[in-house]
Design a protein around this motif. Structure first.
Motif, PDB file in Angstrom:
ATOM      1  N   ALA A   1       1.625   5.279  -0.262  1.00 42.45           N
ATOM      2  CA  ALA A   1       1.158   6.659  -0.181  1.00 42.45           C
ATOM      3  C   ALA A   1       1.836   7.436  -1.306  1.00 42.45           C
ATOM      4  CB  ALA A   1       1.511   7.258   1.173  1.00 42.45           C
TER       5      ALA A   1
ATOM      6  N   ALA B   1      -1.175  12.947  -3.662  1.00 40.68           N
ATOM      7  CA  ALA B   1      -1.024  14.121  -2.803  1.00 40.68           C
ATOM      8  C   ALA B   1      -0.126  15.128  -3.508  1.00 40.68           C
ATOM      9  CB  ALA B   1      -0.433  13.727  -1.456  1.00 40.68           C
TER      10      ALA B   1
ATOM     11  N   THR C   1      -0.938   4.202   7.874  1.00 39.46           N
ATOM     12  CA  THR C   1      -2.036   3.971   6.938  1.00 39.46           C
ATOM     13  C   THR C   1      -1.532   3.480   5.590  1.00 39.46           C
ATOM     14  OG1 THR C   1      -1.973   6.308   6.291  1.00 39.46           O
ATOM     15  CG2 THR C   1      -3.510   5.681   8.035  1.00 39.46           C
ATOM     16  N   ALA C   2      -0.236   3.607   5.344  1.00 41.03           N
ATOM     17  CA  ALA C   2       0.389   3.075   4.135  1.00 41.03           C
ATOM     18  C   ALA C   2       1.679   2.364   4.525  1.00 41.03           C
ATOM     19  CB  ALA C   2       0.688   4.196   3.132  1.00 41.03           C
TER      20      ALA C   2
ATOM     21  N   ARG D   1       1.786   7.413  10.219  1.00 36.17           N
ATOM     22  CA  ARG D   1       0.589   6.930  10.911  1.00 36.17           C
ATOM     23  C   ARG D   1       0.310   5.455  10.636  1.00 36.17           C
ATOM     24  NH1 ARG D   1      -3.630  11.980   9.889  1.00 36.17           N
ATOM     25  NH2 ARG D   1      -2.634  13.461  11.335  1.00 36.17           N
TER      26      ARG D   1
ATOM     27  N   THR E   1      -2.392   5.300  -3.256  1.00 36.10           N
ATOM     28  CA  THR E   1      -3.447   6.178  -2.792  1.00 36.10           C
ATOM     29  C   THR E   1      -3.667   7.276  -3.829  1.00 36.10           C
ATOM     30  OG1 THR E   1      -1.904   7.634  -1.623  1.00 36.10           O
ATOM     31  CG2 THR E   1      -2.779   5.744  -0.398  1.00 36.10           C
TER      32      THR E   1
ATOM     33  N   GLU F   1       2.430  15.347   3.237  1.00 39.79           N
ATOM     34  CA  GLU F   1       1.235  14.512   3.300  1.00 39.79           C
ATOM     35  C   GLU F   1       1.605  13.033   3.144  1.00 39.79           C
ATOM     36  OE1 GLU F   1      -1.714  15.862   0.534  1.00 39.79           O
ATOM     37  OE2 GLU F   1      -1.257  17.968   0.932  1.00 39.79           O
ATOM     38  N   VAL F   2       2.539  12.757   2.262  1.00 35.32           N
ATOM     39  CA  VAL F   2       3.002  11.379   2.069  1.00 35.32           C
ATOM     40  C   VAL F   2       3.696  10.883   3.330  1.00 35.32           C
ATOM     41  CG1 VAL F   2       4.540   9.897   0.730  1.00 35.32           C
ATOM     42  CG2 VAL F   2       3.173  11.657  -0.424  1.00 35.32           C
TER      43      VAL F   2
ATOM     44  N   GLY G   1       5.910   5.188   1.284  1.00 32.63           N
ATOM     45  CA  GLY G   1       5.506   6.365   0.533  1.00 32.63           C
ATOM     46  C   GLY G   1       6.363   6.578  -0.701  1.00 32.63           C
TER      47      GLY G   1
ATOM     48  N   ARG H   1       3.227  11.870   6.357  1.00 31.46           N
ATOM     49  CA  ARG H   1       2.267  11.712   7.440  1.00 31.46           C
ATOM     50  C   ARG H   1       1.538  10.366   7.329  1.00 31.46           C
ATOM     51  NH1 ARG H   1      -0.609  15.939   6.527  1.00 31.46           N
ATOM     52  NH2 ARG H   1       0.733  17.335   7.716  1.00 31.46           N
ATOM     53  N   GLN H   2       1.181   9.972   6.114  1.00 30.73           N
ATOM     54  CA  GLN H   2       0.491   8.694   5.935  1.00 30.73           C
ATOM     55  C   GLN H   2       1.378   7.517   6.341  1.00 30.73           C
ATOM     56  OE1 GLN H   2      -1.885   8.141   2.242  1.00 30.73           O
ATOM     57  NE2 GLN H   2      -1.329  10.251   1.760  1.00 30.73           N
TER      58      GLN H   2
ATOM     59  N   LYS I   1       0.869  -1.175   0.000  1.00 31.92           N
ATOM     60  CA  LYS I   1       0.000   0.000   0.000  1.00 31.92           C
ATOM     61  C   LYS I   1       0.909   1.228   0.000  1.00 31.92           C
ATOM     62  CE  LYS I   1      -3.736  -2.262   2.561  1.00 31.92           C
ATOM     63  NZ  LYS I   1      -4.547  -2.259   3.805  1.00 31.92           N
TER      64      LYS I   1
END
Length: 401
Positions: free
Chosen positions: A51, A80, A94-95, A92, A77, A85-86, A98, A88-89, A49
């Motif tokens: 980002a 961005a 979520t990916a 966190r 995703t 932003e990349v 990146g 941050r994902q 996954k």
């Protein structure tokens, strides 16, 4: 005589459904799970996954994005527009990794492709970097060539207008081709950066501290809860049932004992990790304790539900072994979930193992606050409540029968 012994043992196995499941269903199920995982890890095409982001609408980046999205092993995703932003994902969780495309692929001062890696998933960054190099060499040879020319042109003292025109035409013709035999890599094409750099212990040790903790919380809770069956069969539950509180007293008492046992057990695991591998939880001891209590409650509720459902201790041991092994394999206690196929990653979200591992990762290693780990905590508390209420209901029903 030998034939008779074989016949007796065969009949005993056939009549014991739990033993049949453990002997002939669990092994192929575990094999299928691990085969699905390692079939992906045996290649350089992990189902990542990613980002994704890009700073400019450069024509080469449009083509590169299409190539990336067409690759079945990469799941990007929405694009961005900022590097932060990349990052941050990835921070966190979520990916898995990146990928950010910088302003101009022809600028040689910095690599045009930035890969953002989380410390707990270094393999994801290495695999994506290899994928990027491979896709550029196969589908975008003009990008690699243009960067090569940009690098050597200053050394040649510049190109004449005629040479520049021929070069531009040649690159355009190369870009128009659908396939290429180019195999060289552009200089400085990819740069890898790490976000949330770890302190102290190795990130793999940090991951498996939580993964092993929930694995043994489930095992120990299942074993201890099975005593409920002996107490029911020996008549202890019947004698307690005549008391005003009824069988709830026994179930709730065992629940509290299992929770306390689980918290101590997890504490010992994290203490060993702190002593031998410098895993630091002191700075987040409050969140650690909350997650550990939630994990122990979930394991206890699930264990009591299994014990209340089963009629014999042997049956409970068989079913609990099946549940714990499947949850641990799918939920990430044995192999990190980012290495699994996407369908198996989605299935893992149904297990308490994944909730506990992600909660520990978010709170202790990614530095996230309580609101950000609430989904995992609420899932654990819900499992604890449902399992315990179910155990009480089944215990009351058996007494009425």
């Amino acid at each position: 005589m030998i034939a008779s012994i074989l016949r007796v043992m065969a009949l005993s196995l056939i009549r014991d459904r739990g033993a049949l499941v453990l002997a002939f269903i669990l092994p192929p199920v575990i094999f299928v799970i691990f085969a699905a995982i390692f079939a992906a890890t045996a290649t350089d095409k992990l189902p990542l996954k990613v980002a994704f982001g890009k700073a400019a609408n450069h024509e080469a980046w449009h083509r590169f994005e299409k190539v990336l999205r067409d690759d079945p092993s990469l799941h990007l995703t929405s694009a961005a527009s900022r590097e932060v932003e990349v990052r941050r994902q990835v921070e966190r969780g979520t990916a898995d990794v990146g990928l950010f495309l910088r302003d101009d692929p022809d600028i040689t001062e910095a690599a045009p492709v930035l890969i953002v890696v989380e410390p707990s998933k270094p393999l994801a960054g290495a695999v994506l970097a290899g994928q990027v190099q491979r896709l550029v060499a196969r589908d975008l040879p003009d990008l690699a060539l243009s960067r090569t020319i940009s690098t050597i042109e200053p050394l040649l003292g510049g190109l004449t207008p005629e040479q520049g025109e021929r070069l531009t035409k040649g690159i355009a013709e190369l870009a128009a081709k659908t396939t290429s035999t180019a195999s060289h890599e552009g200089p400085g094409l990819v740069e890898t950066v790490t976000v949330g750099a770890p302190q102290g212990a190795n990130t793999a040790v940090k991951y498996y501290t939580g993964a092993v903790a929930i694995l043994f919380l489930l095992f120990s809770a299942m074993q201890s809860a099975a005593i409920l069956i002996d107490e029911r069969n020996s008549g202890i539950l019947d004698r307690i049932a005549v008391m005003p509180a009824g069988p709830e007293v026994l179930v709730y008492g065992k629940f509290l004992f299992l929770v306390a046992q689980g918290v101590i057990q997890a504490g010992l695991i994290f203490a060993a990790a702190a002593v031998f591998y410098d895993v630091n939880v002191i700075t987040k001891v409050g969140l650690w304790l909350l997650i550990t209590i939630a994990a122990a409650m979930a394991a206890s509720g699930l264990a009591l539900a299994v014990a209340a459902t089963c009629t014999t201790k042997q049956q409970a041991q068989t079913i609990s072994t099946f549940i714990v092994l499947i949850c641990s394999a799918v939920g990430g206690s044995m192999v990190p979930r980012f290495m699994m196929p996407l369908w198996l990653q989605d299935l893992g979200w149904l297990t308490p193992n994944s909730w506990v591992i992600e909660a520990y990762q978010d709170a202790l290693w990614r530095g996230q606050a309580l609101p950000e780990i609430m989904p995992e905590l609420l899932s654990l508390f819900a499992l604890a409540a449902i399992g315990t209420i179910y155990a009480v209901a089944i215990s009351k029903r058996r007494l009425r029968l």
